[in-house]
Design a protein around this motif. Sequence first.
Motif, mmCIF file in Angstrom:
data_model
loop_
_atom_site.group_PDB
_atom_site.id
_atom_site.type_symbol
_atom_site.label_atom_id
_atom_site.label_comp_id
_atom_site.label_asym_id
_atom_site.label_seq_id
_atom_site.Cartn_x
_atom_site.Cartn_y
_atom_site.Cartn_z
ATOM 1 N N GLY A 35 19.845 148.315 22.077
ATOM 2 C CA GLY A 35 21.356 148.397 21.901
ATOM 3 C C GLY A 35 21.682 148.143 20.185
ATOM 4 N N LEU A 36 21.042 147.858 19.301
ATOM 5 C CA LEU A 36 21.460 147.459 18.209
ATOM 6 C C LEU A 36 20.951 148.524 17.110
ATOM 7 N N LYS A 37 21.823 148.805 15.905
ATOM 8 C CA LYS A 37 21.553 149.704 15.194
ATOM 9 C C LYS A 37 21.286 148.979 13.772
ATOM 10 N N VAL A 38 20.314 148.945 13.247
ATOM 11 C CA VAL A 38 19.634 148.259 11.999
ATOM 12 C C VAL A 38 19.419 149.084 10.931
ATOM 13 N N THR A 39 19.760 148.740 9.951
ATOM 14 C CA THR A 39 19.672 149.601 8.337
ATOM 15 C C THR A 39 18.983 148.732 7.524
ATOM 16 N N LEU A 40 17.832 149.232 6.847
ATOM 17 C CA LEU A 40 17.293 148.477 5.884
ATOM 18 C C LEU A 40 17.584 149.154 4.468
ATOM 19 N N THR A 41 18.106 148.552 3.619
ATOM 20 C CA THR A 41 18.188 148.911 2.202
ATOM 21 C C THR A 41 17.498 148.167 1.193
ATOM 22 N N VAL A 42 16.650 148.912 0.402
ATOM 23 C CA VAL A 42 15.710 148.266 -0.480
ATOM 24 C C VAL A 42 16.305 148.854 -2.060
ATOM 25 N N THR A 43 16.447 147.736 -2.837
ATOM 26 C CA THR A 43 16.553 147.887 -4.338
ATOM 27 C C THR A 43 15.573 147.043 -4.883
ATOM 28 N N PRO A 44 15.159 147.498 -6.163
ATOM 29 C CA PRO A 44 15.440 149.015 -6.554
ATOM 30 C C PRO A 44 14.506 149.975 -5.931
ATOM 31 N N ALA A 67 15.692 143.140 0.023
ATOM 32 C CA ALA A 67 15.822 144.045 1.237
ATOM 33 C C ALA A 67 17.409 143.450 1.902
ATOM 34 N N THR A 68 18.073 144.451 2.152
ATOM 35 C CA THR A 68 19.385 144.052 2.750
ATOM 36 C C THR A 68 19.460 144.853 3.992
ATOM 37 N N ILE A 69 19.683 143.891 5.039
ATOM 38 C CA ILE A 69 19.591 144.433 6.281
ATOM 39 C C ILE A 69 21.064 144.348 7.053
ATOM 40 N N THR A 70 21.543 145.442 7.525
ATOM 41 C CA THR A 70 22.845 145.261 8.375
ATOM 42 C C THR A 70 22.567 145.618 9.685
ATOM 43 N N VAL A 71 23.171 145.014 10.701
ATOM 44 C CA VAL A 71 22.751 144.983 11.949
ATOM 45 C C VAL A 71 24.319 145.314 12.746
ATOM 46 N N LYS A 72 24.476 146.125 13.567
ATOM 47 C CA LYS A 72 25.546 146.536 14.339
ATOM 48 C C LYS A 72 25.202 146.522 15.842
#
Length: 170
Positions: A73-82, A93-98
């Motif tokens: 039931g969660l939407k997890v987004t992983l964003t990696v820079t660079p 690693a930036t993680i957003t959870v909705k």
Amino acid sequence: MTRRTATNQPAEFGTTATPSARPSIRTGAVRLAVVLTAALTAVVLTGCSQKADTSANSGSSGGTCHDTKADAGLKVTLTVTPCPLHGGKTGTATITVKDAGGKAVDGAKVQINPEMAAMKMKGGDQDAAAKSDGYEAKLVLGMPGDWKVAVHVTPSSGKTSSTEFTLTAR
């Protein structure tokens, strides 16, 4: 019976040939090593397997890798820079959870765990700290190659979500 003098054709079974005319096992092994090295180099140089999103990072040369997965039931987004991340160097690693309604999930325990299955290398669970728009952790991929990054999210109420993302470090 005549002796073969030409060395550009293989000797037939039962004929006598000079040692220099016989194919060498070492030569075959060297050719195989060269082909495998070229193939491995091509794989390593492909970079990050996620899409580069330069719109979120316009003007910088690094770009951003990101992917979104859903679980429990969660939407997890992983964003990696660079992007691409280089093996042995530190990235973010930036993680957003909705939740299912698209609302940000605050107060969750978020951990990341990088693993290179081909080399049996594990990075260990790292806690991600809460940031204004999600969670953030340092990410170190120990060497170039394909890595799986598991993201475990335990919200203050509800089931734990486990998602897995694939990254390629140069």
